[in-house]
Design an enzyme around this catalytic site. Structure first.
Site, PDB file in Angstrom:
ATOM      1  N   HIS A 102       4.030   1.297   2.319  1.00 28.42           N
ATOM      2  CA  HIS A 102       5.219   0.616   1.785  1.00 28.42           C
ATOM      3  C   HIS A 102       5.865   1.465   0.690  1.00 28.42           C
ATOM      4  O   HIS A 102       7.088   1.604   0.636  1.00 28.42           O
ATOM      5  CB  HIS A 102       4.837  -0.725   1.149  1.00 28.42           C
ATOM      6  CG  HIS A 102       4.240  -1.735   2.085  1.00 28.42           C
ATOM      7  ND1 HIS A 102       2.941  -2.161   1.983  1.00 28.42           N
ATOM      8  CD2 HIS A 102       4.781  -2.419   3.122  1.00 28.42           C
ATOM      9  CE1 HIS A 102       2.714  -3.074   2.918  1.00 28.42           C
ATOM     10  NE2 HIS A 102       3.805  -3.246   3.625  1.00 28.42           N
TER      11      HIS A 102
ATOM     12  N   HIS B 299       0.861  -1.184   0.000  1.00 28.79           N
ATOM     13  CA  HIS B 299       0.000   0.000   0.000  1.00 28.79           C
ATOM     14  C   HIS B 299       0.895   1.231   0.000  1.00 28.79           C
ATOM     15  O   HIS B 299       2.129   1.107  -0.047  1.00 28.79           O
ATOM     16  CB  HIS B 299      -0.948  -0.037   1.199  1.00 28.79           C
ATOM     17  CG  HIS B 299      -0.258  -0.342   2.503  1.00 28.79           C
ATOM     18  ND1 HIS B 299       0.638   0.527   3.081  1.00 28.79           N
ATOM     19  CD2 HIS B 299      -0.290  -1.434   3.317  1.00 28.79           C
ATOM     20  CE1 HIS B 299       1.097   0.006   4.206  1.00 28.79           C
ATOM     21  NE2 HIS B 299       0.560  -1.188   4.367  1.00 28.79           N
TER      22      HIS B 299
ATOM     23  N   GLY C 162       8.971   1.390   8.763  1.00 29.09           N
ATOM     24  CA  GLY C 162       7.892   2.336   9.064  1.00 29.09           C
ATOM     25  C   GLY C 162       7.671   2.471  10.566  1.00 29.09           C
ATOM     26  O   GLY C 162       7.717   1.478  11.299  1.00 29.09           O
TER      27      GLY C 162
END
Ligand code: AMP
Length: 278
Positions: free
Chosen positions: A32, A29, A142
């Site tokens: 990423h 998504h 992340g």
């Protein structure tokens, strides 16, 4: 294949190229892709891996139902300017059992570590193996998986790995829900309810300097649980650097609220780091 990627990387390195690496479990998504874009801007060669790593799942059902979309993923990676997609087989990552003891101290005893026994050991194992195969200069993670970033930094230190770790902010849907591959598993009503998680995190940030921390945590948990399809697994507020509990928010400058919520069989996590307003 490991036997293919190794010489490719060696060739790039021999010509002085900086290698950036983005490990993922696929079903990509915009979260990423933001990591790929950042690597694209900072490195000469971008390598992304797609591997749903069984050793980091403490729940077999979760592993089996984890969404997989390899064809779409490869297309997305190509369009995002990723140079090499590494999609290894289990036997390439784990040619033999990894018996190294992985310990991350207090980081793995709290929150995700406490609720998902063995999870961070599996993360440490797979990331160390990827770093050993690819030997990147920089690797991108992340902050949605905040504790994971701390675990990776500790891994790099403990094993003296020669890789720089970059952490990137959480990408969100328009209603605030943190992007996650698992969001695809939500029913329409679960998806709608899930937007409450970020709203509550945001409200906790606003209330932090005005409310007793214990009361704030109870309030936040109740607010999430008022949604019939959501059940809070934990809601905690901690020091961002150490994840130690905060006794009194009035004396804290910075804090992080971390949350895990179950909706049906799906488990979602999120966090929000903030300055305590005066
Ligand atoms: P995953 O495929 O879930 O293992 O995630 C691969 C990498 O993407 C990890 O470093 C995650 O922290 C990161 N990531 C996942 N979701 C997001 C998001 N919403 N925003 C930014 N990064 C993310």
């Amino acid at each position: 294949m490991v036997s293919e990627i190794r010489p490719q990387v060696e060739n790039f390195k021999a010509t002085g190229k900086i290698i950036g690496f983005v490990p993922t479990m696929g079903t990509l998504h915009r979260g990423h892709l933001s990591l790929i874009e950042r690597a694209r801007n900072e490195c000469d060669v971008v390598i992304a891996s797609i591997f749903v790593n069984p050793t980091q799942f403490n729940d077999t059902m979760d592993f089996e139902s984890y969404p997989r979309n390899i064809d779409t993923d490869l297309e997305l990676l190509r369009n995002a300017g990723c140079d090499i997609a590494f999609v290894p087989e289990y036997s390439e990552i784990y040619p033999r059992p990894d018996t190294t003891p992985y310990h991350f101290g207090a980081i793995e005893e709290r929150f995700e570590g406490a609720h998902r026994p063995g999870h961070f050991k599996g993360v440490g194992m797979v990331v160390r193996r990827f770093f050993e195969i690819i030997k990147p200069h920089k690797a991108y993670f992340g902050l949605k998986d905040y504790q994971q970033v701390m675990v990776i930094k500790s891994l790099v230190k403990q094993f003296n790995l020669n890789v720089e770790i970059a952490a990137a902010p959480t990408k969100r849907e328009a209603d605030g829900l943190a992007m996650s591959s698992r969001n695809l598993l939500l029913s329409p009503s679960q998806r709608k309810a899930a937007s409450r998680i970020y709203q509550v995190l945001d409200e906790v940030r606003n209330r932090a300097s005005k409310t007793d921390i214990g009361e704030l945590i109870v309030w936040a948990t109740n607010e999430i649980d008022r949604e019939p399809e959501l059940k809070t697994e934990y809601f905690e507020i901690a020091h961002p650097a150490t994840l130690e509990p905060i006794a009194d928010l009035k004396n804290a400058q910075q804090a992080i609220a971390l949350v895990a919520v179950k909706t049906g069989r799906v488990r979602l996590i999120d966090n929000l780091e903030f300055f305590v307003k005066r």
